[in-house]
Design a protein around this motif. Structure first.
Motif, mmCIF file in Angstrom:
data_model
loop_
_atom_site.group_PDB
_atom_site.id
_atom_site.type_symbol
_atom_site.label_atom_id
_atom_site.label_comp_id
_atom_site.label_asym_id
_atom_site.label_seq_id
_atom_site.Cartn_x
_atom_site.Cartn_y
_atom_site.Cartn_z
ATOM 1 N N CYS A 33 0.455 -1.592 0.057
ATOM 2 C CA CYS A 33 0.315 -0.155 -0.674
ATOM 3 C C CYS A 33 1.103 1.632 0.145
ATOM 4 O O CYS A 33 0.972 2.652 -0.992
ATOM 5 N N CYS A 34 1.393 1.125 0.996
ATOM 6 C CA CYS A 34 2.563 2.858 1.165
ATOM 7 C C CYS A 34 3.991 2.653 0.710
ATOM 8 O O CYS A 34 4.729 3.662 0.734
ATOM 9 N N CYS A 35 4.481 1.233 0.250
ATOM 10 C CA CYS A 35 5.686 1.429 -0.193
ATOM 11 C C CYS A 35 7.227 1.421 1.102
ATOM 12 O O CYS A 35 7.998 1.485 0.628
ATOM 13 N N THR A 36 6.488 1.195 2.279
ATOM 14 C CA THR A 36 7.520 1.862 3.922
ATOM 15 C C THR A 36 7.827 -0.236 3.556
ATOM 16 O O THR A 36 7.617 -1.258 2.418
ATOM 17 N N LEU A 37 9.307 0.024 3.452
ATOM 18 C CA LEU A 37 9.905 -0.949 4.439
ATOM 19 C C LEU A 37 9.168 -2.059 5.258
ATOM 20 O O LEU A 37 9.075 -1.250 6.765
ATOM 21 N N THR A 38 8.635 -3.113 5.109
ATOM 22 C CA THR A 38 8.144 -4.189 6.631
ATOM 23 C C THR A 38 8.505 -5.204 6.200
ATOM 24 O O THR A 38 8.633 -5.803 4.539
ATOM 25 N N ASP A 39 8.237 -5.679 6.723
ATOM 26 C CA ASP A 39 8.590 -8.312 6.814
ATOM 27 C C ASP A 39 6.769 -8.896 6.485
ATOM 28 O O ASP A 39 6.981 -9.287 6.279
ATOM 29 N N ARG A 40 5.278 -7.610 6.348
ATOM 30 C CA ARG A 40 4.313 -7.966 6.096
ATOM 31 C C ARG A 40 4.146 -7.719 4.431
ATOM 32 O O ARG A 40 4.596 -6.974 3.910
ATOM 33 N N GLU A 41 2.718 -8.148 4.137
ATOM 34 C CA GLU A 41 2.423 -7.584 2.812
ATOM 35 C C GLU A 41 1.992 -6.148 2.707
ATOM 36 O O GLU A 41 2.424 -5.241 1.883
ATOM 37 N N ILE A 42 1.049 -5.697 3.846
ATOM 38 C CA ILE A 42 0.699 -4.434 4.321
ATOM 39 C C ILE A 42 1.244 -4.302 5.566
ATOM 40 O O ILE A 42 1.035 -5.224 6.348
ATOM 41 N N CYS A 43 1.683 -3.178 5.716
ATOM 42 C CA CYS A 43 2.657 -2.280 6.387
ATOM 43 C C CYS A 43 1.702 -2.792 8.110
ATOM 44 O O CYS A 43 0.382 -2.210 7.603
ATOM 45 N N PRO A 44 1.931 -2.406 9.358
ATOM 46 C CA PRO A 44 0.778 -2.233 10.820
ATOM 47 C C PRO A 44 0.442 -0.843 10.248
ATOM 48 O O PRO A 44 -0.813 -0.648 10.564
ATOM 49 N N ILE A 45 0.680 -0.172 9.708
ATOM 50 C CA ILE A 45 0.022 1.359 9.687
ATOM 51 C C ILE A 45 -1.046 1.166 8.889
ATOM 52 O O ILE A 45 -2.118 1.679 8.829
ATOM 53 N N CYS A 46 -0.796 0.931 7.178
ATOM 54 C CA CYS A 46 -1.971 0.893 6.754
ATOM 55 C C CYS A 46 -2.834 -0.080 7.317
ATOM 56 O O CYS A 46 -3.855 -0.892 6.280
ATOM 57 N N SER A 47 -2.171 -1.367 8.256
ATOM 58 C CA SER A 47 -3.876 -2.060 8.197
ATOM 59 C C SER A 47 -4.192 -2.025 9.312
ATOM 60 O O SER A 47 -5.305 -2.758 9.861
ATOM 61 N N ASN A 48 -4.310 -0.581 10.158
ATOM 62 C CA ASN A 48 -4.332 -0.461 11.291
ATOM 63 C C ASN A 48 -5.843 0.456 11.016
ATOM 64 O O ASN A 48 -5.338 1.529 10.595
ATOM 65 N N ASP A 49 -6.586 0.104 11.370
ATOM 66 C CA ASP A 49 -8.427 1.115 11.161
ATOM 67 C C ASP A 49 -8.367 2.222 11.698
ATOM 68 O O ASP A 49 -9.524 2.696 11.744
#
Lengths: 199, 199
Positions: free
Chosen positions: A60-76
């Protein structure tokens, strides 16, 4: 450098390729590593490999992360209608540390620089535009650095987004908090004057 | 630091344990490593492992090397009757770079420091005395640093060797070549005066 063995030379050479590590620091690091307990060396190398192998760009946001969608983007609980555009993950972290921004981010991984031959296609700008076309976005806050490249990138993005009707803003330039006017460069002082707000 | 993924945090933490690498440098290095091509990362980790696994103390002079006996100790053209005692392998390399010393070395891997609790048994001094008892040695040149620890070590070694009748010398202290007297500390200036030679 015949006075060191080939393994030592190889390590020094590899370390000296890292940013901010000169010939002398590379030597110091190499000898430190050779005197480290084996299990600590193993931890160091496995953390390097682990990070390199497992870290990817957030879809989603292109940050470096170890998940497909980073914790910030997946935080409702975050406000997904406000996107702050930053140059890299470290800048994202800098704003996260303030704890006061509850929107989401977009990481460009660079800034436009005609000098270095970095154009709009070399940074994650296409991904930002795709997000804006797809999601409900109210505001894009451009938080690229206050350098020539950062400003160029900010101008470019704002021109690109304006036609879509989405609000575009830029973080303020000015005198840093606690900064002594005497030691601040003229450009910053002029910016601070131009950006003055009524009290 | 929740804004980075666990792999990134682990790498930053590991890197920040290295000497001279603070929190900010560790972050910079970590992100550099994550952006490096995989084969370069593999080269870096394998050179770390390679150095740590293959490098050992030379059985003769205790320098770090990947052979049982280092290239200097196994070189017949070197004068094995003159031993220069240094604190570490980097100091050995510094003298080797001059290309003017054709004797051999002994690497102590440290210096005596009562402050840090490092005694004569914690450095490779026993190994030096064993060499002196076994080999034909004419002179021992003590080239430990010109610091408190280095001087203490030099004094200690000289007292230990003197009774054996072997000549013991100490490298000269004084004004460095090209040094400007104005900027040199008082102790060095006094040493230079004491050590003056007739012209």
């Amino acid at each position: 450098m015949e006075y060191y063995s080939s393994h030592i030379n190889k390590l020094i050479e590899q370390l000296s390729h890292l940013p901010g590590i000169g010939a002398k620091s590379a030597q110091r690091l190499a000898f430190h590593i050779m005197n480290m307990p084996k299990d600590q060396v193993e931890q160091l190398t496995s953390s390097i490999t682990g990070a390199r192998e497992n870290v990817q760009y957030c879809k989603c946001c292109c940050t470096l992360t170890d998940r497909e969608i980073c914790p910030i983007c997946s935080n409702d609980k975050r406000d997904h209608s406000v996107i702050m555009v930053v140059e890299n993950t470290r800048d994202l972290a800098a704003y996260e540390k303030t704890g006061k921004f509850d929107g989401v981010y977009h990481v460009l991984h660079g800034a436009i620089s005609p000098m270095l031959g970095i154009g709009p296609d070399d940074i994650k700008l296409k991904e930002l535009m795709q997000r804006l076309a797809k999601d409900e976005v109210k505001e894009v806050i451009i938080a690229t650095n206050s350098s020539l490249e950062g400003e160029t990138t900010a101008m470019y993005i704002s021109k690109l987004i304006k036609p879509t009707g989405i609000k575009v803003s830029r973080i303020a330039s000015g005198v840093p908090v606690g900064g002594d006017l005497e030691y601040i460069d003229e450009v910053t002082l002029l910016r601070a004057l131009e950006g003055r707000v009524e009290l």
